[in-house]
Write a protein that holds these residues in place. Structure first.
Motif, PDB file in Angstrom:
ATOM      1  N   CYS A  33       0.552  -1.365   0.179  1.00 21.47           N
ATOM      2  CA  CYS A  33       0.215   0.286   0.428  1.00 21.47           C
ATOM      3  C   CYS A  33       1.235   1.219  -0.238  1.00 21.47           C
ATOM      4  N   GLY A  35       0.260   5.655  -0.242  1.00 19.96           N
ATOM      5  CA  GLY A  35      -0.786   6.394   0.341  1.00 19.96           C
ATOM      6  C   GLY A  35       0.061   8.085  -0.842  1.00 19.96           C
ATOM      7  N   THR A  50      -5.430   6.612  -1.756  1.00 18.42           N
ATOM      8  CA  THR A  50      -3.748   5.770  -1.399  1.00 18.42           C
ATOM      9  C   THR A  50      -4.070   4.571  -2.914  1.00 18.42           C
ATOM     10  N   CYS A 105      -5.473  -0.930   1.711  1.00 17.09           N
ATOM     11  CA  CYS A 105      -4.913   0.472   2.401  1.00 17.09           C
ATOM     12  C   CYS A 105      -5.327   1.460   2.737  1.00 17.09           C
ATOM     13  N   ARG A 107      -6.387   5.270   5.094  1.00 11.26           N
ATOM     14  CA  ARG A 107      -6.373   6.357   4.302  1.00 11.26           C
ATOM     15  C   ARG A 107      -5.365   7.325   5.924  1.00 11.26           C
ATOM     16  N   TYR A 112       0.804   3.679   7.615  1.00  8.11           N
ATOM     17  CA  TYR A 112       2.356   4.300   7.236  1.00  8.11           C
ATOM     18  C   TYR A 112       3.305   4.168   7.683  1.00  8.11           C
TER      19      TYR A 112
END
Length: 125
Positions: A33, A35, A50, A105, A107, A112
């Motif tokens: 993933c 973003g 993403t 994925c 947001r 992350y």
């Protein structure tokens, strides 16, 4: 060493376009993933878009129809095409990688674990 390096930011007038790039090295991030996030002064960092391993995308409502996230697996590079820019799009833009997943994925910035240094986008009215 793991690195994400953004480029392509700048200053444009409202209605203009910019294309951001994020070059990944040290790991094949693009298979996980990825973003794009942004942070305006005094505001929280927010997820903009993403993309998952298969190229499926998600967008924040504020950018739907104007921004497009994409990737080039061969170049290990992530992109964000931004059209019809508005002054409220002004922010530092960051790319990020979530090495824990390739699908579903989020947001949420907390998902992350690798971040670039950011590139500034300024949109004037």
């Amino acid at each position: 060493q793991v690195q994400l390096v953004e480029s392509g930011g700048g200053s444009v007038q409202a209605g203009g376009s910019l294309r951001l790039s994020c070059a990944a090295s040290g790991y094949t991030y693009i298979t996980n993933c990825m973003g794009w996030f942004r942070q305006a002064p005094g505001k929280e960092r927010e997820g903009v878009a993403t993309i998952n391993r298969d190229g499926a995308t998600k967008y924040a409502d504020s950018v739907k129809g104007r921004f497009t996230i994409s990737k080039d697996n061969a170049k290990n590079t992530l992109y964000l095409q931004m059209n019809s820019l508005k002054p409220e799009d002004t922010a530092m833009y960051y790319c990020a990688a979530d090495l824990s997943r390739a699908y579903g994925c989020s947001r949420d910035k907390g998902s992350y674990n690798y971040w670039g240094q950011g590139t500034q986008v300024t949109v004037s009215s």
